[in-house]
Design a protein around this motif. Sequence first.
Motif, PDB file in Angstrom:
ATOM      1  N   VAL A  22      32.485  41.244 -24.043  1.00 54.01           N
ATOM      2  CA  VAL A  22      33.750  42.181 -24.210  1.00 54.01           C
ATOM      3  C   VAL A  22      34.937  41.205 -25.065  1.00 54.01           C
ATOM      4  O   VAL A  22      35.617  42.049 -25.328  1.00 54.01           O
ATOM      5  CB  VAL A  22      34.251  42.612 -22.837  1.00 54.01           C
ATOM      6  CG1 VAL A  22      33.322  43.359 -22.123  1.00 54.01           C
ATOM      7  CG2 VAL A  22      34.872  41.476 -21.938  1.00 54.01           C
ATOM      8  N   SER A  23      34.659  40.190 -25.188  1.00 52.85           N
ATOM      9  CA  SER A  23      35.804  39.262 -25.797  1.00 52.85           C
ATOM     10  C   SER A  23      35.736  39.092 -27.154  1.00 52.85           C
ATOM     11  O   SER A  23      36.414  38.341 -27.868  1.00 52.85           O
ATOM     12  CB  SER A  23      36.056  37.860 -25.153  1.00 52.85           C
ATOM     13  OG  SER A  23      35.090  37.120 -25.243  1.00 52.85           O
ATOM     14  N   HIS A  24      34.361  39.554 -27.713  1.00 56.21           N
ATOM     15  CA  HIS A  24      34.291  39.289 -29.415  1.00 56.21           C
ATOM     16  C   HIS A  24      33.350  40.495 -29.742  1.00 56.21           C
ATOM     17  O   HIS A  24      32.578  41.076 -28.783  1.00 56.21           O
ATOM     18  CB  HIS A  24      33.490  37.815 -29.507  1.00 56.21           C
ATOM     19  CG  HIS A  24      32.591  37.416 -28.835  1.00 56.21           C
ATOM     20  ND1 HIS A  24      32.649  36.922 -27.469  1.00 56.21           N
ATOM     21  CD2 HIS A  24      31.046  37.473 -29.162  1.00 56.21           C
ATOM     22  CE1 HIS A  24      31.219  36.836 -27.009  1.00 56.21           C
ATOM     23  NE2 HIS A  24      30.653  37.249 -27.980  1.00 56.21           N
ATOM     24  N   VAL A  25      33.199  40.782 -30.800  1.00 54.37           N
ATOM     25  CA  VAL A  25      32.577  41.812 -31.488  1.00 54.37           C
ATOM     26  C   VAL A  25      31.458  41.529 -32.066  1.00 54.37           C
ATOM     27  O   VAL A  25      30.362  42.666 -32.419  1.00 54.37           O
ATOM     28  CB  VAL A  25      33.588  42.874 -32.216  1.00 54.37           C
ATOM     29  CG1 VAL A  25      34.736  43.235 -31.348  1.00 54.37           C
ATOM     30  CG2 VAL A  25      33.940  42.023 -33.494  1.00 54.37           C
ATOM     31  N   THR A  26      31.211  40.605 -32.858  1.00 57.60           N
ATOM     32  CA  THR A  26      29.977  40.072 -33.641  1.00 57.60           C
ATOM     33  C   THR A  26      28.635  40.533 -32.966  1.00 57.60           C
ATOM     34  O   THR A  26      27.949  41.339 -33.430  1.00 57.60           O
ATOM     35  CB  THR A  26      29.918  38.623 -34.028  1.00 57.60           C
ATOM     36  OG1 THR A  26      31.237  38.388 -34.695  1.00 57.60           O
ATOM     37  CG2 THR A  26      29.031  38.348 -35.207  1.00 57.60           C
ATOM     38  N   GLY A  27      28.308  39.908 -31.969  1.00 63.37           N
ATOM     39  CA  GLY A  27      27.313  40.104 -31.259  1.00 63.37           C
ATOM     40  C   GLY A  27      27.195  41.745 -30.827  1.00 63.37           C
ATOM     41  O   GLY A  27      25.870  42.245 -30.763  1.00 63.37           O
ATOM     42  N   VAL A  51      33.383  47.854 -29.004  1.00 65.54           N
ATOM     43  CA  VAL A  51      33.833  47.521 -30.147  1.00 65.54           C
ATOM     44  C   VAL A  51      35.218  48.351 -30.406  1.00 65.54           C
ATOM     45  O   VAL A  51      36.388  47.862 -30.890  1.00 65.54           O
ATOM     46  CB  VAL A  51      32.812  47.424 -31.342  1.00 65.54           C
ATOM     47  CG1 VAL A  51      33.953  47.222 -32.897  1.00 65.54           C
ATOM     48  CG2 VAL A  51      31.761  46.622 -31.124  1.00 65.54           C
ATOM     49  N   GLY A  52      35.269  49.602 -30.306  1.00 65.23           N
ATOM     50  CA  GLY A  52      36.477  50.588 -30.779  1.00 65.23           C
ATOM     51  C   GLY A  52      37.601  50.151 -29.528  1.00 65.23           C
ATOM     52  O   GLY A  52      38.570  50.269 -30.041  1.00 65.23           O
ATOM     53  N   CYS A  53      37.210  49.987 -28.416  1.00 61.11           N
ATOM     54  CA  CYS A  53      38.089  49.678 -27.602  1.00 61.11           C
ATOM     55  C   CYS A  53      38.925  48.266 -28.043  1.00 61.11           C
ATOM     56  O   CYS A  53      40.211  48.312 -27.582  1.00 61.11           O
ATOM     57  CB  CYS A  53      37.690  49.703 -26.050  1.00 61.11           C
ATOM     58  SG  CYS A  53      37.321  51.198 -25.230  1.00 61.11           S
TER      59      CYS A  53
END
Length: 207
Positions: A22-27, A51-53
């Motif tokens: 939840v702390s990054h979006v790449t994965g 990702v949207g949140c």
Amino acid sequence: MLAFSAGAINAMALLTFTNNAVSHVTGTITQAMSALTVESHHASYYLLSIVGCFFLGAVTSGMIIHNEALRLGRSYGTALFIEAVVLFAATYYFYHHKMTGELLASFACGLQNAMIATYSGSVIRTTHLTGIVSDLGAALGHMISRRALNLPQLVMQGSILLAFSAGAFVGAKMLNIVGMVALLLPATIVLCASIGYMLMLRRHKTS
């Protein structure tokens, strides 16, 4: 404090019922696109919702603070207080095994990550370590080639790396000991940071 709390949040999210970061979006985006290849539309929709949140959290930060550069006097206390409230709400949903908890935790991380983007000319991220590790590696390369180093920047980035790692370790340990309520730890840390900043700002204005 913020990097420590982010490490704890991410460890708890990864180790709970859906095993999503939840702390990054790449994965997360990679997982969402992978889900689409096997026509798992529900999983892809949910991952993109995380990702949207995160993105909405960053938008909220921008609305509150209006600037990416760290400077005393900006509304960090308000942003941190909102993040703390969201994390307390996320704790409730995590405890009841509701996916809403992950969405709220991602929103909180997005808000935090966008809050302080630059300091002393360097990019600062407190919810993931890719940029930090890259910068530290480049600095080592500069040192090997005998180029000048920005020591304060290296100390700050190294501190963020250590704090995030410690937070992930403590978060995983607490999750094993007390279960889902472990998320109260990072929520309380962020709340204390909010209150501490507001008190410091008030003292600064009256001095």
